[in-house]
Design an enzyme around this catalytic site. Structure first.
Site, mmCIF file in Angstrom:
data_model
loop_
_atom_site.group_PDB
_atom_site.id
_atom_site.type_symbol
_atom_site.label_atom_id
_atom_site.label_comp_id
_atom_site.label_asym_id
_atom_site.label_seq_id
_atom_site.Cartn_x
_atom_site.Cartn_y
_atom_site.Cartn_z
ATOM 1 N N CYS A 242 0.835 -1.211 0.000
ATOM 2 C CA CYS A 242 0.000 0.000 0.000
ATOM 3 C C CYS A 242 0.864 1.253 0.000
ATOM 4 C CB CYS A 242 -0.888 0.043 1.249
ATOM 5 S SG CYS A 242 -1.914 -1.363 1.474
HETATM 6 N N1 SAJ Z 1 6.974 2.218 8.621
HETATM 7 C C1 SAJ Z 1 8.043 2.963 9.098
HETATM 8 N N2 SAJ Z 1 7.825 3.860 10.101
HETATM 9 C C2 SAJ Z 1 6.577 4.043 10.650
HETATM 10 C C3 SAJ Z 1 5.504 3.277 10.142
HETATM 11 C C4 SAJ Z 1 5.720 2.370 9.136
HETATM 12 O O1 SAJ Z 1 9.173 2.828 8.625
HETATM 13 O O2 SAJ Z 1 6.446 4.851 11.571
HETATM 14 C C5 SAJ Z 1 7.195 1.279 7.528
HETATM 15 C C6 SAJ Z 1 6.815 -0.138 7.882
HETATM 16 O O3 SAJ Z 1 7.908 -0.823 8.448
HETATM 17 C C7 SAJ Z 1 6.439 -0.715 6.522
HETATM 18 C C8 SAJ Z 1 5.857 0.478 5.789
HETATM 19 O O4 SAJ Z 1 6.346 1.641 6.466
HETATM 20 O O5 SAJ Z 1 7.581 -1.175 5.843
HETATM 21 C C9 SAJ Z 1 4.332 0.504 5.772
HETATM 22 O O6 SAJ Z 1 3.929 0.313 7.093
HETATM 23 P P1 SAJ Z 1 2.390 0.593 7.578
HETATM 24 O O7 SAJ Z 1 2.418 0.619 9.072
HETATM 25 O O8 SAJ Z 1 1.845 1.754 6.877
HETATM 26 O O9 SAJ Z 1 1.670 -0.757 7.207
HETATM 27 P P2 SAJ Z 1 0.911 -1.209 5.914
HETATM 28 O O10 SAJ Z 1 1.696 -1.055 4.679
HETATM 29 O O11 SAJ Z 1 0.387 -2.561 6.238
HETATM 30 O O12 SAJ Z 1 -0.269 -0.148 5.809
HETATM 31 C C10 SAJ Z 1 -1.570 -0.532 6.113
HETATM 32 C C11 SAJ Z 1 -2.424 0.513 5.459
HETATM 33 N N3 SAJ Z 1 -3.783 0.063 5.439
HETATM 34 C C12 SAJ Z 1 -4.505 0.268 4.334
HETATM 35 O O13 SAJ Z 1 -4.066 0.784 3.332
HETATM 36 C C13 SAJ Z 1 -5.903 -0.184 4.400
HETATM 37 C C14 SAJ Z 1 -2.316 1.833 6.204
HETATM 38 O O14 SAJ Z 1 -3.322 2.742 5.708
HETATM 39 C C15 SAJ Z 1 -2.534 1.629 7.665
HETATM 40 O O15 SAJ Z 1 -2.435 2.875 8.336
HETATM 41 C C16 SAJ Z 1 -1.445 0.698 8.173
HETATM 42 O O16 SAJ Z 1 -1.701 -0.572 7.532
HETATM 43 C C17 SAJ Z 1 -1.496 0.519 9.677
HETATM 44 O O17 SAJ Z 1 -1.766 1.538 10.359
HETATM 45 O O18 SAJ Z 1 -1.192 -0.588 10.127
#
Ligand code: SAJ
Length: 433
Positions: free
Chosen positions: A271
């Site tokens: 995403c």
């Molecule tokens: N990440 C960082 N630092 C952060 C947060 C994330 O480096 O502070 C990295 C993670 O390690 C990962 C990437 O970014 O590699 C994405 O992480 P994410 O927490 O955004 O997780 P996702 O990709 O599973 O995003 C999903 C998304 N859900 C949908 O699109 C429906 C996102 O909108 C959600 O906010 C997120 O999950 C969530 O909050 O878990």
């Protein structure tokens, strides 16, 4: 319209879902649990066969729900699109990846639309859920569906409703996460809202499909840009000799106007690294450069190289080079406690380290092998493996790692996630982003 609303109300409406992945399958189960009969269509025969055997391949969907719904004749998994002729509603939950050129690939949406058009009939509701650029529903789907002569808002209904599925999230699921709905016409919005609110707790209408498409892109661009910001803050703090993790924890004590994001080895998943590029691509066609998105993408994609530079400096302190050193990666999935490798920064780190002559191995409890990285083998995690490694790199901070034990038996650790927070050892042993 009244006839469709009545069929939805008395549950005689036959629901169909195209795409039975991490979005479509949980949605199927929510419609089933609220009393509907659901036709689930996927082009992947393997998925359909698994479902028919009562096996769920989506971590948030239980086998028993699959078994019960099929046994009761309330869930019909199939690869046959002609079943759409019996469907009153169709929700499209297909992937929207990037092409190799980093441009949007909406080919799955287009092929679903061409199948739907074959069986489109009066009174049908079509809802696109796949994340895409603003205008896809109005400019791509609508003309395709109206080309057979049926009129939107009169003969059939068309809306966009962004998926908000967060795989593995124990608190928020398809049913209790508010759902945005934007129709081509007000009748489209009304019908789509009425359907979804039979199965989802909160359904919020917006004024158009473009607004609904943009809502999703704002949500995920917000994350990508803030992660990019905090990754650059980490690089700045490194130059300033400041502990970025301490800075973020302290800033997070502010009870308003601040939300913590954390530095990391890069941006993974299906995403966050991808959705914002759908938006910047669309704006380019309108002669506008989405600078925040492009800058964030540049910073986030540079993080694997930054991690490798930290490994190089750390080994250098021990009078070693990456070339010929044995490097053990702990955690390779794109984020903690899941088994998904898609766009994982670990894959980039492996490529960079291999190019510099490192001997690489990994341990990740959720991953048996990395087919994208031949020659990089999984090793069992034990004291000997830790001790042999010239450098251990924590790439993904799975909760089930025993960090004090890892620190105790490692010679050198590069910790990209602050996973060793609170463990008292000298800087010569643990290097953080
Ligand atoms: N990440 C960082 N630092 C952060 C947060 C994330 O480096 O502070 C990295 C993670 O390690 C990962 C990437 O970014 O590699 C994405 O992480 P994410 O927490 O955004 O997780 P996702 O990709 O599973 O995003 C999903 C998304 N859900 C949908 O699109 C429906 C996102 O909108 C959600 O906010 C997120 O999950 C969530 O909050 O878990």
């Amino acid at each position: 319209m009244e006839n469709l609303l009545l069929k939805i109300k008395n549950r005689s409406a036959r629901i169909s879902i195209i795409g039975l992945g991490y979005v479509g399958l949980p949605l199927t189960m929510e419609f089933y649990k609220s009393g509907f009969t659901v036709i689930g269509i996927d082009v992947d025969k393997g998925k359909v066969e698994s479902l028919k055997k009562g096996e769920s391949y989506v971590q948030d969907v239980k086998n028993e729900d699959i078994i019960n719904s099929i046994k009761n004749g309330k869930f019909i998994p199939s690869t046959d699109f002609s079943l759409l002729k019996e469907a009153d509603t169709v929700s499209i939950c297909v992937p929207t990846p990037l092409r190799k050129t980093r441009d949007p690939d909406i080919s799955y949406i287009v092929s679903a639309a061409s199948e739907i058009k074959k069986y489109l009939h009066k009174g049908q509701l079509i809802v696109l859920e796949s994340t895409t650029y603003p205008g896809t529903t109005d400019e791509v789907l609508l003309p395709n569906l109206e080309s057979g002569g049926l009129k939107v808002g009169v003969d059939f209904y068309l809306a966009f409703s962004p998926e908000r599925v967060d795989p593995g999230n124990k608190r928020y699921n398809t049913k209790n996460t508010p759902k945005i709905i934007g129709g081509v016409t007000s009748e489209c919005t009304l019908v789509a809202k009425y359907l979804y609110e039979q199965s989802i707790d909160v359904v919020i209408p917006v004024s158009s499909t473009k607004c609904a498409e943009m809502v999703k892109l704002l949500e995920n661009t917000y994350r990508a840009v803030n992660i990019g910001l905090v990754n650059e803050i980490a690089i700045m703090c490194d130059r300033l000799g400041i502990n970025v993790w301490e800075v973020i924890d302290a800033a997070a004590t502010k009870p308003f106007g601040f939300m913590p994001f954390y530095p990391g080895p890069g941006l993974g998943g299906h995403c966050i690294p991808i959705d914002p590029l759908y938006l910047s691509w669309k704006l380019k066609t309108l002669n506008y450069t989405a600078r925040f998105i492009e800058l964030a993408s540049e910073i986030n994609t540079s993080m694997p190289l930054y991690v490798v530079s930290k490994v190089s400096d750390a080994l250098n302190e021990k009078k070693k080079s990456i070339n010929g050193s044995s490097i053990l990666l702990l955690g390779v999935t794109y984020k903690r406690n899941i088994n998904d490798l898609r766009e994982s920064p670990a894959l980039d780190i492996i490529k960079l380290l291999k190019n510099k002559g490192a001997e690489i191995s990994f341990h990740d409890p959720y991953v048996a092998s990395i087919h994208e990285a031949d020659g990089v083998k999984k090793v069992e995690l034990n004291e000997q493996v830790l001790h042999i490694a010239d450098c251990v790199v924590v790439v993904t901070d799975h909760s089930n790692f025993d960090y004090p034990w890892i620190v105790k038996h490692s010679k050198l650790i590069v910790d990209t996630r602050n996973a060793t927070k609170g463990i008292k050892v000298g800087r010569e042993k643990i290097v953080k982003l």
